[in-house]
Design a protein around this motif. Structure first.
Motif, short mmCIF file in Angstrom:
data_model
loop_
_atom_site.label_atom_id
_atom_site.label_comp_id
_atom_site.label_asym_id
_atom_site.label_seq_id
_atom_site.Cartn_x
_atom_site.Cartn_y
_atom_site.Cartn_z
N LEU A 71 3.93 23.51 57.10
CA LEU A 71 3.06 24.56 56.56
C LEU A 71 1.59 24.19 56.75
O LEU A 71 0.78 25.03 57.13
CB LEU A 71 3.35 24.78 55.08
N ARG A 72 1.25 22.93 56.50
CA ARG A 72 -0.13 22.47 56.63
C ARG A 72 -0.59 22.52 58.08
O ARG A 72 -1.65 23.05 58.40
CB ARG A 72 -0.26 21.05 56.07
N LYS A 73 0.24 21.99 58.97
CA LYS A 73 -0.14 21.93 60.38
C LYS A 73 -0.19 23.30 61.03
O LYS A 73 -0.96 23.52 61.96
CB LYS A 73 0.82 21.00 61.14
N ARG A 74 0.63 24.23 60.54
CA ARG A 74 0.64 25.59 61.07
C ARG A 74 -0.76 26.20 60.97
O ARG A 74 -1.17 26.97 61.84
CB ARG A 74 1.64 26.42 60.28
N LEU A 75 -1.50 25.83 59.94
CA LEU A 75 -2.84 26.36 59.72
C LEU A 75 -3.93 25.43 60.27
O LEU A 75 -5.11 25.74 60.15
CB LEU A 75 -3.08 26.58 58.23
N GLY A 76 -3.54 24.32 60.84
CA GLY A 76 -4.51 23.38 61.39
C GLY A 76 -5.32 22.66 60.31
O GLY A 76 -6.46 22.27 60.54
N LEU A 77 -4.72 22.50 59.14
CA LEU A 77 -5.41 21.84 58.03
C LEU A 77 -5.14 20.34 58.03
O LEU A 77 -4.06 19.89 58.42
CB LEU A 77 -4.93 22.42 56.69
N THR A 78 -6.12 19.59 57.56
CA THR A 78 -5.92 18.16 57.39
C THR A 78 -5.34 17.90 56.01
O THR A 78 -5.40 18.75 55.12
CB THR A 78 -7.25 17.40 57.51
N GLN A 79 -4.81 16.70 55.82
CA GLN A 79 -4.32 16.32 54.50
C GLN A 79 -5.47 16.33 53.50
O GLN A 79 -5.29 16.71 52.35
CB GLN A 79 -3.67 14.93 54.56
N LYS A 80 -6.66 15.96 53.94
CA LYS A 80 -7.83 15.95 53.05
C LYS A 80 -8.18 17.36 52.59
O LYS A 80 -8.51 17.57 51.41
CB LYS A 80 -9.03 15.33 53.78
N GLN A 81 -8.10 18.33 53.48
CA GLN A 81 -8.39 19.71 53.10
C GLN A 81 -7.40 20.21 52.04
O GLN A 81 -7.79 20.87 51.08
CB GLN A 81 -8.38 20.62 54.32
N VAL A 82 -6.13 19.92 52.24
CA VAL A 82 -5.12 20.32 51.26
C VAL A 82 -5.36 19.59 49.95
O VAL A 82 -5.34 20.20 48.88
CB VAL A 82 -3.69 20.05 51.79
N ALA A 83 -5.63 18.30 50.03
CA ALA A 83 -5.88 17.51 48.83
C ALA A 83 -7.07 18.04 48.04
O ALA A 83 -7.00 18.18 46.82
CB ALA A 83 -6.10 16.04 49.22
N ALA A 106 -8.29 21.03 48.01
CA ALA A 106 -7.97 22.34 47.44
C ALA A 106 -7.12 22.22 46.18
O ALA A 106 -7.26 23.00 45.25
CB ALA A 106 -7.25 23.21 48.47
N VAL A 107 -6.25 21.22 46.16
CA VAL A 107 -5.31 21.06 45.06
C VAL A 107 -5.86 20.14 43.96
O VAL A 107 -5.42 20.21 42.82
CB VAL A 107 -3.95 20.53 45.59
N GLY A 108 -6.83 19.30 44.32
CA GLY A 108 -7.41 18.39 43.33
C GLY A 108 -6.69 17.06 43.25
O GLY A 108 -6.58 16.48 42.17
N VAL A 109 -6.18 16.60 44.40
CA VAL A 109 -5.54 15.29 44.48
C VAL A 109 -6.18 14.54 45.64
O VAL A 109 -7.04 15.08 46.34
CB VAL A 109 -4.00 15.40 44.70
N THR A 110 -5.77 13.31 45.87
CA THR A 110 -6.32 12.55 46.99
C THR A 110 -5.54 12.84 48.27
O THR A 110 -4.38 13.29 48.22
CB THR A 110 -6.27 11.03 46.73
N ASP A 111 -6.16 12.56 49.40
CA ASP A 111 -5.46 12.74 50.67
C ASP A 111 -4.29 11.76 50.77
O ASP A 111 -3.28 12.06 51.40
CB ASP A 111 -6.40 12.64 51.87
N GLN A 112 -4.38 10.61 50.12
CA GLN A 112 -3.26 9.66 50.11
C GLN A 112 -2.07 10.26 49.36
O GLN A 112 -0.92 10.06 49.76
CB GLN A 112 -3.67 8.34 49.46
N THR A 113 -2.34 11.04 48.33
CA THR A 113 -1.26 11.70 47.59
C THR A 113 -0.53 12.68 48.49
O THR A 113 0.70 12.71 48.54
CB THR A 113 -1.82 12.42 46.35
N VAL A 114 -1.29 13.49 49.24
CA VAL A 114 -0.67 14.45 50.17
C VAL A 114 0.12 13.69 51.23
O VAL A 114 1.24 14.07 51.58
CB VAL A 114 -1.72 15.37 50.81
N SER A 115 -0.42 12.59 51.72
CA SER A 115 0.29 11.76 52.70
C SER A 115 1.61 11.26 52.12
O SER A 115 2.65 11.29 52.80
CB SER A 115 -0.59 10.57 53.10
N ASN A 116 1.59 10.83 50.87
CA ASN A 116 2.81 10.34 50.22
C ASN A 116 3.83 11.46 50.05
O ASN A 116 5.03 11.24 50.22
CB ASN A 116 2.49 9.72 48.86
#
Length: 73
Positions: free
Chosen positions: A10-22, A24-34
């Motif tokens: 879902l994230r890659k479909r939009l060309g978003l980075t883990q940092k961008q998702v993080a 937006a949600v209020g978490v760290t990019d490491q959290t999204v990576s996990n």
């Protein structure tokens, strides 16, 4: 497809980075990576779930379901 892969798709479909998702949600990019690596499952508030749906441009029904049953697959 397991939940972590679906989240990544879902994230890659939009060309978003883990940092961008993080951000937006209020978490760290490491959290999204996990989440995507399947190390941890998301534990989000309602407002964070809404933000995740917005950033991934999907409905709540389209978000992956992180359940104990899927972990045993």
């Amino acid at each position: 497809m397991n939940s972590s892969r679906k989240l990544m798709r879902l994230r890659k479909r939009l060309g978003l980075t883990q940092k961008q998702v993080a951000d937006a949600v209020g978490v760290t990019d490491q959290t999204v990576s996990n989440w995507e690596a399947g190390r941890f499952e998301p534990r989000l508030t309602i407002s964070q779930m809404q933000a995740l749906c917005r950033v991934l441009q999907c409905s709540l029904d389209e978000l992956p379901s992180f359940t104990d049953a899927e972990k045993s697959e």
